[in-house]
Motif scaffolding. Structure first.
Motif, PDB file in Angstrom:
ATOM      1  N   LEU A   1       1.236  -1.226   0.369  1.00 22.30           N
ATOM      2  CA  LEU A   1       0.432  -0.356  -0.296  1.00 22.30           C
ATOM      3  C   LEU A   1       0.833   1.165  -0.349  1.00 22.30           C
ATOM      4  O   LEU A   1      -0.008   2.164  -0.449  1.00 22.30           O
ATOM      5  CB  LEU A   1      -1.198  -0.318   0.764  1.00 22.30           C
ATOM      6  N   TRP A   2       1.708   1.153   0.916  1.00 22.83           N
ATOM      7  CA  TRP A   2       2.957   2.341   0.898  1.00 22.83           C
ATOM      8  C   TRP A   2       4.027   2.551   0.397  1.00 22.83           C
ATOM      9  O   TRP A   2       4.886   3.488   0.116  1.00 22.83           O
ATOM     10  CB  TRP A   2       2.637   2.832   2.062  1.00 22.83           C
ATOM     11  N   LEU A   3       4.853   1.031  -0.053  1.00 20.43           N
ATOM     12  CA  LEU A   3       6.216   0.635  -0.679  1.00 20.43           C
ATOM     13  C   LEU A   3       5.626   1.603  -2.268  1.00 20.43           C
ATOM     14  O   LEU A   3       5.469   1.087  -2.701  1.00 20.43           O
ATOM     15  CB  LEU A   3       6.597  -0.057  -0.170  1.00 20.43           C
ATOM     16  N   ASP A   4       7.604   1.300  -2.481  1.00 20.26           N
ATOM     17  CA  ASP A   4       6.765   1.497  -3.918  1.00 20.26           C
ATOM     18  C   ASP A   4       6.803   0.405  -4.786  1.00 20.26           C
ATOM     19  O   ASP A   4       6.633  -0.501  -4.342  1.00 20.26           O
ATOM     20  CB  ASP A   4       8.150   2.151  -4.961  1.00 20.26           C
ATOM     21  N   GLY A   5       6.909   0.073  -6.279  1.00 19.74           N
ATOM     22  CA  GLY A   5       6.258  -0.602  -6.716  1.00 19.74           C
ATOM     23  C   GLY A   5       7.399  -2.189  -6.388  1.00 19.74           C
ATOM     24  O   GLY A   5       7.010  -2.746  -7.171  1.00 19.74           O
ATOM     25  N   ARG A   6       9.072  -1.606  -6.699  1.00 24.98           N
ATOM     26  CA  ARG A   6       9.926  -2.332  -6.628  1.00 24.98           C
ATOM     27  C   ARG A   6       9.740  -3.119  -4.623  1.00 24.98           C
ATOM     28  O   ARG A   6      10.786  -3.974  -4.318  1.00 24.98           O
ATOM     29  CB  ARG A   6      11.308  -2.048  -6.208  1.00 24.98           C
ATOM     30  N   LEU A   7       8.805  -2.723  -4.176  1.00 22.30           N
ATOM     31  CA  LEU A   7       9.025  -3.611  -2.126  1.00 22.30           C
ATOM     32  C   LEU A   7      10.142  -2.881  -1.635  1.00 22.30           C
ATOM     33  O   LEU A   7      10.750  -4.179  -1.097  1.00 22.30           O
ATOM     34  CB  LEU A   7       8.462  -4.255  -2.431  1.00 22.30           C
ATOM     35  N   LEU A   8      10.724  -2.001  -1.669  1.00 23.47           N
ATOM     36  CA  LEU A   8      11.995  -1.595  -1.219  1.00 23.47           C
ATOM     37  C   LEU A   8      11.925  -0.767   0.286  1.00 23.47           C
ATOM     38  O   LEU A   8      11.259   0.101   0.147  1.00 23.47           O
ATOM     39  CB  LEU A   8      13.116  -0.467  -2.148  1.00 23.47           C
TER      40      LEU A   8
ATOM     41  N   LYS B   1       9.108  10.433   4.974  1.00 22.81           N
ATOM     42  CA  LYS B   1       7.112  11.387   4.802  1.00 22.81           C
ATOM     43  C   LYS B   1       6.448  10.301   3.476  1.00 22.81           C
ATOM     44  O   LYS B   1       5.425  11.193   3.622  1.00 22.81           O
ATOM     45  CB  LYS B   1       7.762  12.747   4.542  1.00 22.81           C
ATOM     46  N   LEU B   2       7.199  10.295   2.452  1.00 24.11           N
ATOM     47  CA  LEU B   2       6.468   9.732   1.641  1.00 24.11           C
ATOM     48  C   LEU B   2       6.085   8.438   2.216  1.00 24.11           C
ATOM     49  O   LEU B   2       4.394   8.292   1.645  1.00 24.11           O
ATOM     50  CB  LEU B   2       7.395   9.654   0.474  1.00 24.11           C
ATOM     51  N   TRP B   3       6.029   7.752   2.959  1.00 20.99           N
ATOM     52  CA  TRP B   3       5.756   6.385   2.768  1.00 20.99           C
ATOM     53  C   TRP B   3       4.315   6.783   3.899  1.00 20.99           C
ATOM     54  O   TRP B   3       3.578   5.784   3.970  1.00 20.99           O
ATOM     55  CB  TRP B   3       6.281   5.696   3.898  1.00 20.99           C
ATOM     56  N   GLY B   4       5.307   7.370   4.656  1.00 23.17           N
ATOM     57  CA  GLY B   4       3.495   8.260   5.583  1.00 23.17           C
ATOM     58  C   GLY B   4       2.047   9.158   5.043  1.00 23.17           C
ATOM     59  O   GLY B   4       1.681   8.252   5.620  1.00 23.17           O
ATOM     60  N   GLN B   5       2.434   9.495   4.049  1.00 19.44           N
ATOM     61  CA  GLN B   5       1.547  10.427   3.212  1.00 19.44           C
ATOM     62  C   GLN B   5       1.300   9.126   2.888  1.00 19.44           C
ATOM     63  O   GLN B   5      -0.389   9.250   1.888  1.00 19.44           O
ATOM     64  CB  GLN B   5       2.500  11.015   2.083  1.00 19.44           C
ATOM     65  N   ARG B   6       1.435   7.837   2.157  1.00 16.98           N
ATOM     66  CA  ARG B   6       1.106   7.290   1.105  1.00 16.98           C
ATOM     67  C   ARG B   6       0.409   5.992   2.095  1.00 16.98           C
ATOM     68  O   ARG B   6      -0.557   5.616   1.637  1.00 16.98           O
ATOM     69  CB  ARG B   6       2.125   6.494   0.576  1.00 16.98           C
ATOM     70  N   LEU B   7       0.610   5.786   3.268  1.00 13.61           N
ATOM     71  CA  LEU B   7       0.000   5.109   4.566  1.00 13.61           C
ATOM     72  C   LEU B   7      -1.892   5.866   4.958  1.00 13.61           C
ATOM     73  O   LEU B   7      -2.555   5.098   5.141  1.00 13.61           O
ATOM     74  CB  LEU B   7       0.667   5.554   5.338  1.00 13.61           C
ATOM     75  N   GLU B   8      -0.807   7.281   5.321  1.00 20.19           N
ATOM     76  CA  GLU B   8      -2.594   7.784   5.520  1.00 20.19           C
ATOM     77  C   GLU B   8      -3.527   7.680   4.370  1.00 20.19           C
ATOM     78  O   GLU B   8      -5.007   8.121   4.693  1.00 20.19           O
ATOM     79  CB  GLU B   8      -2.051   8.926   5.871  1.00 20.19           C
ATOM     80  N   GLN B   9      -2.996   7.841   3.258  1.00 21.79           N
ATOM     81  CA  GLN B   9      -3.805   7.648   2.637  1.00 21.79           C
ATOM     82  C   GLN B   9      -4.699   6.473   1.913  1.00 21.79           C
ATOM     83  O   GLN B   9      -5.504   6.733   1.492  1.00 21.79           O
ATOM     84  CB  GLN B   9      -3.306   7.956   0.663  1.00 21.79           C
ATOM     85  N   CYS B  10      -3.856   5.839   2.351  1.00 22.98           N
ATOM     86  CA  CYS B  10      -4.956   3.849   2.079  1.00 22.98           C
ATOM     87  C   CYS B  10      -5.183   3.548   3.363  1.00 22.98           C
ATOM     88  O   CYS B  10      -5.162   2.560   3.672  1.00 22.98           O
ATOM     89  CB  CYS B  10      -3.704   3.188   1.525  1.00 22.98           C
ATOM     90  N   HIS B  11      -5.514   4.666   4.595  1.00 25.79           N
ATOM     91  CA  HIS B  11      -5.798   3.858   6.275  1.00 25.79           C
ATOM     92  C   HIS B  11      -7.592   2.714   5.491  1.00 25.79           C
ATOM     93  O   HIS B  11      -6.601   2.139   6.127  1.00 25.79           O
ATOM     94  CB  HIS B  11      -6.807   5.540   6.605  1.00 25.79           C
ATOM     95  N   GLU B  12      -8.474   3.420   5.487  1.00 23.30           N
ATOM     96  CA  GLU B  12      -8.924   2.028   5.049  1.00 23.30           C
ATOM     97  C   GLU B  12      -9.025   1.165   4.914  1.00 23.30           C
ATOM     98  O   GLU B  12      -8.793  -0.182   5.520  1.00 23.30           O
ATOM     99  CB  GLU B  12     -10.260   3.011   4.162  1.00 23.30           C
ATOM    100  N   GLU B  13      -7.921   1.004   3.870  1.00 28.12           N
ATOM    101  CA  GLU B  13      -7.878  -0.168   3.102  1.00 28.12           C
ATOM    102  C   GLU B  13      -6.282  -0.932   3.616  1.00 28.12           C
ATOM    103  O   GLU B  13      -6.585  -2.347   4.191  1.00 28.12           O
ATOM    104  CB  GLU B  13      -7.040  -0.209   1.484  1.00 28.12           C
ATOM    105  N   ALA B  14      -5.369  -0.487   4.764  1.00 25.49           N
ATOM    106  CA  ALA B  14      -4.467  -0.801   5.557  1.00 25.49           C
ATOM    107  C   ALA B  14      -5.453  -1.162   7.020  1.00 25.49           C
ATOM    108  O   ALA B  14      -4.805  -2.536   7.660  1.00 25.49           O
ATOM    109  CB  ALA B  14      -3.512   0.436   6.302  1.00 25.49           C
ATOM    110  N   VAL B  15      -6.527  -0.864   7.294  1.00 25.05           N
ATOM    111  CA  VAL B  15      -7.515  -1.527   8.388  1.00 25.05           C
ATOM    112  C   VAL B  15      -7.612  -2.171   8.407  1.00 25.05           C
ATOM    113  O   VAL B  15      -7.913  -3.465   8.712  1.00 25.05           O
ATOM    114  CB  VAL B  15      -8.451  -0.005   9.586  1.00 25.05           C
ATOM    115  N   ARG B  16      -8.109  -2.783   6.857  1.00 24.28           N
ATOM    116  CA  ARG B  16      -9.179  -4.111   6.661  1.00 24.28           C
ATOM    117  C   ARG B  16      -7.655  -5.191   6.142  1.00 24.28           C
ATOM    118  O   ARG B  16      -8.097  -6.284   6.760  1.00 24.28           O
ATOM    119  CB  ARG B  16      -9.280  -3.982   4.907  1.00 24.28           C
ATOM    120  N   VAL B  17      -6.806  -4.979   6.279  1.00 22.79           N
ATOM    121  CA  VAL B  17      -5.457  -6.111   6.209  1.00 22.79           C
ATOM    122  C   VAL B  17      -4.740  -6.048   7.309  1.00 22.79           C
ATOM    123  O   VAL B  17      -4.518  -7.336   7.639  1.00 22.79           O
ATOM    124  CB  VAL B  17      -4.535  -5.488   4.513  1.00 22.79           C
TER     125      VAL B  17
END
Length: 452
Positions: free
Chosen positions: A171-178, A372-388
């Motif tokens: 949900l919040w890492l880049d496409g390469r999962l780094l 900061k970018l990770w945190g922003q992406r995580l917050e944007q996916c709050h509902e999906e993250a909670v589901r997972v």
């Protein structure tokens, strides 16, 4: 700074009495804590709906919600960092707006030298809360066996962190999962761009060439292994203690058709046997799990596994404020047993075992930008993250990443690249300059891809 008790309002902006002893005590606490400091305009909303602001004539930067009369007490138990974190993840407190505005306040609480009067103010109430059990069903239990940094305990600690479902990290890492700092040529670089630039920069520092045998220690989900084999033609052996990571990494390698050039297995670095097996060894975000007392043997193992002239590159977090850990909250909920060591400890261990340290670079601003970018992406996916993973785990990562970004920004943590070589008879095999590290990315990638 203007602190005004008359700024107490209800949630609709009307004047509120706030005549509860608990509320009056809480206001006094925040006034005392903030007095003499230049802080953002923080608001505090109490359980009865009343709101107190540092400066009532300005919009609030963020609002701290105290959900019930015991919220402040639960924030102030010892150790304070753990209490603050648990109060947030278990919803004794909440935050409206950005966590960044409240981090200086949290930092002041954690760094404050508490006087006898401070403890007397909340001590009796704190004692009454010691037996409170707030762990919900979704919380993962941490059970570690044996002494710190023994093999079994290391495996348990690593799996506690990395065996969270990969769908959460996606949900919040880049496409390469780094899951380590990117490398930014400009502050507005995107996350995928910064992570690709990091991979290329690391490969250049190692001076990878087609056919190089590379050991990737703590290989994660295989991001570096795939890049080094696809773009630079290297033969990569990745190891991790997380079975889930290895499964995902090998699935990605097979899907990319790279199984002849790279493989991932579950293995402890101490269990890699042999001599002169590799031309290059890389460790990205793994040295934090080694521990100070194991640093020398860790470097000694790398030295033994390398061919003469081989290179050993580590990317890892280091302390700059003297604190060797990330604190009790991170130790309990994020990175059990992790140690962040000063750079001189890493350099000293490498030199003592026989490596020649050729380059040390601090990249702390890059990690602050990444977090900061990770945190922003995580917050944007709050509902999906909670589901997972559930609300508690979501809040754990949100709080951890925000505080870590703050510490990197303030210079209390740093990120180091440490490049060592196994010189033979004084010959390092390295060019006189680093010019090849900084050639344009596009031209270098096409050359290496054609060579591979």
């Amino acid at each position: 700074m203007w602190l005004n008790r008359d700024s107490l309002r209800d949630e609709h902006g009307a004047a509120a009495r706030g005549d509860s002893p608990n509320i009056r005590s809480a206001i006094g606490f925040f006034e005392e804590l903030l007095r003499g400091h230049d802080s953002p305009n923080i608001a505090v909303r109490f359980w009865d709906g009343s709101v107190w602001r540092v400066r009532s004539d300005e919009p609030s930067d963020a609002t701290l919600l105290l959900q019930h009369p015991e919220s402040l007490i639960r924030m102030l138990r010892w150790p304070v960092q753990l209490a603050l974190g648990e109060a947030y993840i278990y919803n004794d407190i909440d935050v409206i707006g950005s966590l960044d505005a409240l981090l200086p306040l949290a930092d002041r609480l954690m760094e404050r030298r508490w006087s006898l009067m401070d403890w007397l103010r909340c001590g009796a109430a704190t004692l009454r809360q010691r037996s409170v059990d707030r762990v919900p069903e979704e919380s993962r239990s941490l059970v570690l066996h044996g002494r710190r940094h023994e093999k079994l305990r290391d495996k348990e600690a690593v799996r506690f962190h990395y065996d969270v479902p990969v769908e959460f990290y996606r949900l919040w890492l880049d496409g390469r999962l780094l899951y380590s700092s990117g490398y930014f040529q400009h502050e507005d670089d995107g996350l995928d761009e910064a992570q690709t630039q990091k991979l290329e920069y690391l490969c250049r520092k190692l001076r990878l060439k087609p056919g190089d045998r590379v050991l990737d220690v703590g290989c994660g989900w295989g991001g570096f292994a795939l890049y080094a084999s696809e773009v630079h033609g290297a033969l990569v052996h990745g190891i991790t203690l997380s079975r889930r990571q290895a499964e995902v990494a090998n699935q990605r390698i097979n899907a990319a058709g790279m199984s002849r050039r790279c493989r991932i297995e579950v293995r402890d670095f101490r269990d890699v046997h042999g001599e002169r097996m590799y031309d290059k060894i890389i460790s990205i975000g793994m040295i934090e799990h080694v521990g100070k007392h194991r640093l020398f043997s860790h470097c000694e193992q790398a030295l033994k596994l390398l061919e003469p002239g081989g290179a050993f590159l580590t990317q890892g977090i280091g302390t700059r404020d003297g604190h060797p850990t990330l604190g009790p909250f991170a130790d309990r909920y994020v990175f059990p047993d992790a140690e962040v060591l000063p750079i001189q400890d890493i350099v000293d261990a490498a030199e003592r075992c026989g490596f020649e340290v050729r380059d040390v670079e601090s990249l702390r601003e890059h990690y602050a930008l990444t977090l900061k970018l990770w945190g922003q992406r995580l917050e944007q996916c709050h509902e999906e993250a909670v589901r997972v993973v559930g609300e508690v785990t979501y809040r754990v990562w949100r709080a951890y990443m925000a505080m870590a970004a703050y510490l990197f920004s303030r210079g209390r943590l740093s990120l180091y690249h440490t490049l060592c070589v196994k010189a033979e008879d004084g010959r390092s095999g390295l060019p006189l300059t680093r010019d090849d590290w900084y050639e344009p990315l596009s031209s270098m990638r096409s050359v290496h891809r054609d060579a591979a």
